[in-house]
Design a protein around this motif. Structure first.
Motif, short mmCIF file in Angstrom:
data_model
loop_
_atom_site.label_atom_id
_atom_site.label_comp_id
_atom_site.label_asym_id
_atom_site.label_seq_id
_atom_site.Cartn_x
_atom_site.Cartn_y
_atom_site.Cartn_z
N UNK A 235 0.80 -1.22 0.00
CA UNK A 235 0.00 0.00 0.00
C UNK A 235 0.84 1.27 0.00
N UNK A 236 2.09 1.18 0.36
CA UNK A 236 2.96 2.35 0.28
C UNK A 236 2.92 3.25 1.49
N UNK A 237 2.92 4.54 1.21
CA UNK A 237 3.12 5.56 2.23
C UNK A 237 2.13 5.52 3.38
N UNK B 165 3.34 3.06 6.32
CA UNK B 165 4.72 3.07 6.79
C UNK B 165 4.80 2.80 8.29
N UNK B 166 3.91 3.40 9.07
CA UNK B 166 3.92 3.18 10.52
C UNK B 166 3.55 1.72 10.82
N UNK B 167 2.60 1.18 10.10
CA UNK B 167 2.25 -0.22 10.28
C UNK B 167 3.42 -1.13 9.96
N UNK B 168 4.18 -0.76 8.95
CA UNK B 168 5.36 -1.54 8.57
C UNK B 168 6.41 -1.51 9.68
N UNK B 169 6.62 -0.35 10.27
CA UNK B 169 7.56 -0.24 11.39
C UNK B 169 7.10 -1.05 12.59
N UNK B 170 5.82 -1.00 12.88
CA UNK B 170 5.27 -1.79 13.98
C UNK B 170 5.45 -3.28 13.68
N UNK B 171 5.28 -3.67 12.44
CA UNK B 171 5.49 -5.07 12.04
C UNK B 171 6.92 -5.53 12.30
N UNK B 172 7.90 -4.67 11.97
CA UNK B 172 9.29 -5.02 12.24
C UNK B 172 9.55 -5.15 13.73
#
Length: 64
Positions: free
Chosen positions: A23-25, A28-35
């Motif tokens: 989904x992109x931009x 981004x916060x969800x992606x960081x939380x995933x990591x």
């Protein structure tokens, strides 16, 4: 951290990372939380559990 807790963290983390890539931009916060979720599952320690005084392991029994 219990095994089931680590498995749930990895699954949710993978989904959030995938959404961040797809989904992109906006994700981004969800992606960081995933990591962070995957990292805490790998090391087996969650600082928020320590702050809250929570454990997912359940009570340990002593062998006598």
């Amino acid at each position: 951290m219990a095994f089931w807790d680590a498995v749930v963290r990895v699954l949710i983390g993978a989904i959030l990372i995938w959404l961040g890539i797809e989904k992109g931009e906006a994700w981004v916060i969800g992606e960081l939380v995933g990591f962070v979720l995957i990292f805490t599952a790998i090391i087996g320690y969650c600082p928020l559990y320590t702050l809250a005084g929570v454990s997912s392991k359940g009570e340990e029994t002593q062998l006598t």
